[in-house]
Design a protein around this motif. Structure first.
Motif, PDB file in Angstrom:
ATOM      1  N   PRO A   1       0.804  -1.231   0.000  1.00  0.00           N
ATOM      2  CA  PRO A   1       0.000   0.000   0.000  1.00  0.00           C
ATOM      3  C   PRO A   1       0.832   1.275   0.000  1.00  0.00           C
ATOM      4  O   PRO A   1       0.356   2.329  -0.420  1.00  0.00           O
ATOM      5  CB  PRO A   1      -0.820  -0.124   1.292  1.00  0.00           C
ATOM      6  N   GLY A   2       2.083   1.196   0.462  1.00  0.00           N
ATOM      7  CA  GLY A   2       2.961   2.362   0.453  1.00  0.00           C
ATOM      8  C   GLY A   2       3.695   2.560  -0.853  1.00  0.00           C
ATOM      9  O   GLY A   2       4.510   3.489  -0.969  1.00  0.00           O
ATOM     10  N   GLY A   3       3.444   1.685  -1.847  1.00  0.00           N
ATOM     11  CA  GLY A   3       4.097   1.795  -3.141  1.00  0.00           C
ATOM     12  C   GLY A   3       5.455   1.114  -3.215  1.00  0.00           C
ATOM     13  O   GLY A   3       6.124   1.182  -4.249  1.00  0.00           O
ATOM     14  N   ARG A   4       5.856   0.466  -2.133  1.00  0.00           N
ATOM     15  CA  ARG A   4       7.144  -0.235  -2.154  1.00  0.00           C
ATOM     16  C   ARG A   4       7.021  -1.517  -2.965  1.00  0.00           C
ATOM     17  O   ARG A   4       5.984  -2.185  -2.918  1.00  0.00           O
ATOM     18  CB  ARG A   4       7.601  -0.558  -0.732  1.00  0.00           C
ATOM     19  N   ARG A   5       8.082  -1.840  -3.677  1.00  0.00           N
ATOM     20  CA  ARG A   5       8.087  -3.029  -4.528  1.00  0.00           C
ATOM     21  C   ARG A   5       8.913  -4.137  -3.898  1.00  0.00           C
ATOM     22  O   ARG A   5      10.016  -3.911  -3.412  1.00  0.00           O
ATOM     23  CB  ARG A   5       8.637  -2.698  -5.923  1.00  0.00           C
ATOM     24  N   TRP A   6       8.350  -5.338  -3.920  1.00  0.00           N
ATOM     25  CA  TRP A   6       8.991  -6.540  -3.419  1.00  0.00           C
ATOM     26  C   TRP A   6       9.154  -7.485  -4.597  1.00  0.00           C
ATOM     27  O   TRP A   6       8.167  -7.905  -5.205  1.00  0.00           O
ATOM     28  CB  TRP A   6       8.125  -7.191  -2.343  1.00  0.00           C
ATOM     29  N   VAL A   7      10.383  -7.813  -4.957  1.00  0.00           N
ATOM     30  CA  VAL A   7      10.633  -8.650  -6.130  1.00  0.00           C
ATOM     31  C   VAL A   7      10.771 -10.111  -5.705  1.00  0.00           C
ATOM     32  O   VAL A   7      11.433 -10.426  -4.722  1.00  0.00           O
ATOM     33  CB  VAL A   7      11.888  -8.172  -6.893  1.00  0.00           C
TER      34      VAL A   7
END
Length: 204
Positions: A133-139
């Motif tokens: 929800p904070g826009g952080r990306r997890w690859v």
């Protein structure tokens, strides 16, 4: 001293985690079969977590795998001699220490991993990402056959329909126009798993 792998994309491995109580809560020492072997199925399927814990004086043992790498290269900074142990005939190297959110971490809960690595995903390769929800990306760093023994690379682009994502999260797939690196050589990696035990690293 830095050790760099060759192209590991799609390579199979397994892990054994030995749990103990650390100063700040449950911790696990992670032993990985890569690059010593490809975690032979006939040996992996016979591993007994309870027996492994007892043999190694651990509070518990977790079997994590089989898994398959999704990055292209791994560069590891080794500041000490890495211990090798054998579990049920499978040789494994000590690779990391994980600070667990609990003894049985739930999907989408963050664990912190001291692994001292750089994971690099090359141009033209697919990446599979969670966006929080904070826009952080997890690859996605590995896909797992722990929950779904038949899960393959070809299944990953359409994985969104199978995941029970928390509110505000989404799953995306893209082909890289630029290389992507996740550098955790001087900080702990932030790692989560989805419902199918696929593992993701936060892109700092």
């Amino acid at each position: 001293m830095a050790e760099r792998s060759g192209d590991v994309f799609g390579k199979r491995y397994g892990e054994v985690l030995l749990l103990r109580n650390g100063e700040s809560g449950p911790e696990a020492t992670v032993y990985n079969s890569f690059p010593l072997n490809d975690c032979p199925a006939e040996l992996w399927d016979r591993l007994d977590a309870a027996a492994i814990a007892e043999e190694n004086g651990a509070m518990a043992a977790l079997l994590n795998g089989p898994r398959y790498w999704l990055m292209c290269t791994i560069e590891k900074v080794a500041d000490k001699q890495q211990e090798t142990r054998t579990f049920g005939g499978i040789a494994m190297i000590e690779q990391a220490t994980v600070k667990l959110s609990s003894q049985n971490p739930a999907p989408y809960h963050v664990n912190h991993v001291d692994r001292r690595t750089v994971f690099t995903f090359d141009v033209g390769r697919p990446v599979f990402e969670l966006v929080d929800p904070g826009g952080r990306r997890w690859v996605m760093q590995t896909w797992s056959q722990t929950v779904d023994k038949g899960l393959t690379l070809e299944d990953l682009p359409d994985l969104a329909r199978r995941l029970a994502l928390p509110p505000g999260w989404r799953y995306e797939t893209r082909i890289l126009d630029n290389s992507l690196s996740v550098d955790t050589t001087i900080r702990d990696a932030a790692v989560i798993q989805d419902d199918l035990a696929n593992t993701y690293s936060l892109q700092f």
